[in-house]
Design a protein around this motif. Structure first.
Motif, short mmCIF file in Angstrom:
data_model
loop_
_atom_site.label_atom_id
_atom_site.label_comp_id
_atom_site.label_asym_id
_atom_site.label_seq_id
_atom_site.Cartn_x
_atom_site.Cartn_y
_atom_site.Cartn_z
N SER A 92 -14.52 -12.53 -6.61
CA SER A 92 -14.19 -13.94 -6.63
C SER A 92 -12.68 -14.13 -6.69
N GLY A 93 -12.14 -14.91 -5.77
CA GLY A 93 -10.72 -15.22 -5.75
C GLY A 93 -9.83 -14.19 -5.08
N LEU A 94 -10.39 -13.05 -4.66
CA LEU A 94 -9.57 -11.97 -4.10
C LEU A 94 -8.81 -12.42 -2.85
N ARG A 95 -9.43 -13.22 -2.04
CA ARG A 95 -8.79 -13.67 -0.81
C ARG A 95 -8.23 -15.09 -0.94
N ASP A 96 -8.08 -15.53 -2.18
CA ASP A 96 -7.57 -16.86 -2.47
C ASP A 96 -6.05 -16.80 -2.58
N GLY A 97 -5.37 -17.58 -1.77
CA GLY A 97 -3.91 -17.59 -1.79
C GLY A 97 -3.34 -17.95 -3.15
N ALA A 98 -4.07 -18.70 -3.95
CA ALA A 98 -3.59 -19.07 -5.28
C ALA A 98 -3.41 -17.84 -6.17
N LEU A 99 -4.26 -16.84 -5.98
CA LEU A 99 -4.13 -15.62 -6.77
C LEU A 99 -2.83 -14.90 -6.40
N ASP A 100 -2.54 -14.81 -5.11
CA ASP A 100 -1.28 -14.22 -4.67
C ASP A 100 -0.09 -14.98 -5.26
N ASP A 101 -0.16 -16.31 -5.22
CA ASP A 101 0.93 -17.13 -5.75
C ASP A 101 1.10 -16.90 -7.25
N ALA A 102 0.00 -16.79 -7.97
CA ALA A 102 0.07 -16.57 -9.41
C ALA A 102 0.72 -15.24 -9.74
N ASP A 106 -16.11 -0.62 -14.88
CA ASP A 106 -17.43 -0.96 -15.42
C ASP A 106 -17.93 -2.34 -14.99
N VAL A 107 -17.30 -2.94 -13.97
CA VAL A 107 -17.71 -4.26 -13.47
C VAL A 107 -18.30 -4.12 -12.07
N ASP A 108 -19.56 -4.52 -11.91
CA ASP A 108 -20.19 -4.44 -10.60
C ASP A 108 -19.53 -5.41 -9.62
N VAL A 109 -19.37 -4.97 -8.38
CA VAL A 109 -18.85 -5.83 -7.32
C VAL A 109 -20.07 -6.37 -6.57
N PRO A 110 -20.19 -7.69 -6.50
CA PRO A 110 -21.38 -8.27 -5.88
C PRO A 110 -21.38 -8.11 -4.36
N TRP A 111 -22.59 -8.06 -3.79
CA TRP A 111 -22.79 -8.00 -2.35
C TRP A 111 -23.16 -9.39 -1.85
N ASP A 112 -22.51 -9.81 -0.79
CA ASP A 112 -22.83 -11.06 -0.12
C ASP A 112 -23.16 -10.70 1.32
N GLU A 113 -24.34 -11.08 1.78
CA GLU A 113 -24.79 -10.68 3.12
C GLU A 113 -23.80 -11.09 4.21
N GLY A 114 -23.19 -12.24 4.05
CA GLY A 114 -22.24 -12.71 5.06
C GLY A 114 -20.85 -12.10 4.94
N GLU A 115 -20.35 -12.00 3.71
CA GLU A 115 -18.98 -11.54 3.49
C GLU A 115 -18.87 -10.06 3.13
N GLY A 116 -19.94 -9.47 2.66
CA GLY A 116 -19.88 -8.08 2.23
C GLY A 116 -19.53 -8.00 0.76
N TYR A 117 -18.77 -6.96 0.39
CA TYR A 117 -18.36 -6.80 -1.01
C TYR A 117 -17.12 -7.64 -1.25
N VAL A 118 -17.19 -8.53 -2.21
CA VAL A 118 -16.08 -9.42 -2.51
C VAL A 118 -15.94 -9.61 -4.02
#
Length: 129
Positions: free
Chosen positions: A116-126, A102-114
């Motif tokens: 927040s934090g998905l590609r952040d290494g800190a999330l992987d580390d956590a 039930d959470v919309d995924v935002p569109w960014d013209e440059g990055e596409g569907y992203v």
């Protein structure tokens, strides 16, 4: 409890032949690069690969059930969102709706569907720690 990514595109005009070919290409190439053979990848519902728009103007729709293993969740989610980004770029002029349950995924013209934090290494580390 499972979580899924849902994606759909609507417009008055059905897919063109060129768009149908592009969609098939995206499905094939993204399937080859999918990180886990035993997880669900990009999936379009039956009849959504080159068919005309339905009565609501829906020309593409699908979903992907995400893994419950936290080590797999990030790579699968990133891959699916990148795949839907490729679909959106292959099918012009449509209104897209992409959401994680039930959470919309935002569109960014440059990055596409992203997300927040998905590609952040800190999330992987956590998740690892």
């Amino acid at each position: 409890m499972s979580v899924s990514v849902y994606y759909s595109a609507r417009r008055a005009q059905p897919l063109t032949g060129t768009e149908s070919t592009a969609v098939e290409h995206v499905l094939a190439t993204r399937a080859q690069s999918f990180p886990y053979a035993d997880e669900e990848g990009l999936y379009l519902y039956d009849g959504d690969e080159g068919e005309g728009a339905d009565e609501n103007g829906e020309i593409l729709a699908g979903s992907t059930k995400l893994p419950t293993d936290p080590d797999r969740w990030i790579p699968v989610t990133a891959h699916v969102l990148d795949s839907v980004t490729a679909l959106r770029r292959a099918v012009g002029g449509a209104q897209w709706h992409v959401h994680l349950d039930d959470v919309d995924v935002p569109w960014d013209e440059g990055e596409g569907y992203v997300l927040s934090g998905l590609r952040d290494g800190a999330l992987d580390d956590a998740l690892d720690g």
